[in-house]
Design a protein around this motif. Sequence first.
Motif, mmCIF file in Angstrom:
data_model
loop_
_atom_site.group_PDB
_atom_site.id
_atom_site.type_symbol
_atom_site.label_atom_id
_atom_site.label_comp_id
_atom_site.label_asym_id
_atom_site.label_seq_id
_atom_site.Cartn_x
_atom_site.Cartn_y
_atom_site.Cartn_z
ATOM 1 N N UNK A 19 -0.833 6.041 -7.216
ATOM 2 C CA UNK A 19 -0.386 4.880 -8.404
ATOM 3 C C UNK A 19 -1.373 3.637 -8.289
ATOM 4 N N UNK A 20 -0.385 2.673 -8.290
ATOM 5 C CA UNK A 20 -1.235 1.337 -7.954
ATOM 6 C C UNK A 20 -1.216 0.698 -6.680
ATOM 7 N N UNK A 21 -0.717 1.551 -5.781
ATOM 8 C CA UNK A 21 -0.705 1.017 -4.380
ATOM 9 C C UNK A 21 -1.652 1.695 -3.529
ATOM 10 N N UNK A 22 -2.353 0.878 -2.579
ATOM 11 C CA UNK A 22 -3.143 1.394 -1.995
ATOM 12 C C UNK A 22 -2.429 1.284 -0.222
ATOM 13 N N UNK A 48 -2.675 -8.401 -4.011
ATOM 14 C CA UNK A 48 -1.366 -8.924 -3.291
ATOM 15 C C UNK A 48 -0.900 -7.863 -2.033
ATOM 16 N N UNK A 49 -0.456 -8.476 -0.849
ATOM 17 C CA UNK A 49 -0.103 -7.539 -0.035
ATOM 18 C C UNK A 49 1.585 -7.208 -0.287
ATOM 19 N N UNK A 50 1.573 -5.828 -0.295
ATOM 20 C CA UNK A 50 3.154 -5.523 -0.643
ATOM 21 C C UNK A 50 4.067 -5.213 0.569
ATOM 22 N N UNK A 51 3.350 -4.710 1.691
ATOM 23 C CA UNK A 51 4.255 -4.776 2.918
ATOM 24 C C UNK A 51 3.050 -4.366 4.094
ATOM 25 N N UNK A 60 -1.602 -4.032 -3.387
ATOM 26 C CA UNK A 60 -1.608 -3.632 -4.765
ATOM 27 C C UNK A 60 -2.912 -3.506 -5.238
ATOM 28 N N UNK A 61 -3.285 -2.628 -6.317
ATOM 29 C CA UNK A 61 -4.544 -2.591 -6.825
ATOM 30 C C UNK A 61 -4.752 -4.047 -7.737
ATOM 31 N N UNK A 167 -11.343 -9.341 -4.573
ATOM 32 C CA UNK A 167 -12.128 -9.032 -3.461
ATOM 33 C C UNK A 167 -11.342 -8.338 -2.303
ATOM 34 N N UNK A 168 -11.460 -6.825 -1.932
ATOM 35 C CA UNK A 168 -10.575 -6.136 -1.167
ATOM 36 C C UNK A 168 -11.551 -5.956 0.221
ATOM 37 N N UNK A 169 -10.641 -5.395 1.106
ATOM 38 C CA UNK A 169 -11.165 -5.021 2.314
ATOM 39 C C UNK A 169 -11.806 -5.955 3.529
ATOM 40 N N UNK A 170 -10.647 -6.881 3.843
ATOM 41 C CA UNK A 170 -11.337 -8.113 4.535
ATOM 42 C C UNK A 170 -11.280 -7.825 5.990
ATOM 43 N N UNK A 171 -10.894 -6.482 6.663
ATOM 44 C CA UNK A 171 -10.637 -6.425 8.261
ATOM 45 C C UNK A 171 -11.870 -6.937 8.896
#
Length: 248
Positions: A19-22, A48-51, A60-61, A167-171
């Motif tokens: 869904x809208x969760x990665x 947003x970080x969900x957990x 979240x997406x 902006x995603x994927x910050x590792x």
Amino acid sequence: MEEVEVVVAHSRRAALRVGDVFLKVDGDPAHADVEVRAMAMAPVPTPPILWHEPPVLAIAAVLGEALGVLGEPSTASRTAWAAAGAATRRLHEAPLPPWPGPRLEDVAAELDREYAWLLANDVLPAEVIRRNREIAQAALRPWEPVFIHGDLQITHVFVDGDEVTGVIDWSEAAPGDAMYDLAVLTLGHEERLDDLLAGYGAGADRDVIRAWWSLRGLVASRWLIEHGFDPDAPGCEFDVLRSRMREP
């Protein structure tokens, strides 16, 4: 019931969408720790970080669509690319993360190793490999470290119309060379460099950005091959390396 979509998967990590969760699963908990800390510090929109329960990070997406994908022309507007440049500038002007980043000597050593491997394994014509090694040398100079994303691929920047929404994927975030971020974002989309820099502003060195295009292509190719990806797909690393042959 929501379907589970495998976004990416290899021996080191996997990303799933429900869904809208990665859900990001990583064998090294340090990567998720860096991602969480970097998103908290970054002065740009982040998901947003969900957990976070190691080894899984749930986010979240974000709204909008990726700025583009490799192998296809970006349909994002010039204004959207400029907005991505402005967001990158804000990141580079932010306080440095308190953990170490890539060292020049380590980058140079990695380039030498991958250059030798590419030549030994005949994955590209030798003249292509050698020419790109010459171009890449310009990136191997001391840099003033800034807060870099570290893996600012075109698929990691999301826009809605002309606005950056996430902006995603910050590792891989760390202190590093600003020109590296600009190069990774335009890898395979070199025709968009002017649009990006229109928003980024002064201080970009185009020769160094071009050098990072070559360096990134050289050092990433073996990893992609060994993890089941194809660096010879349209617009990907081998195309980038071949395109450098057309430059004076």
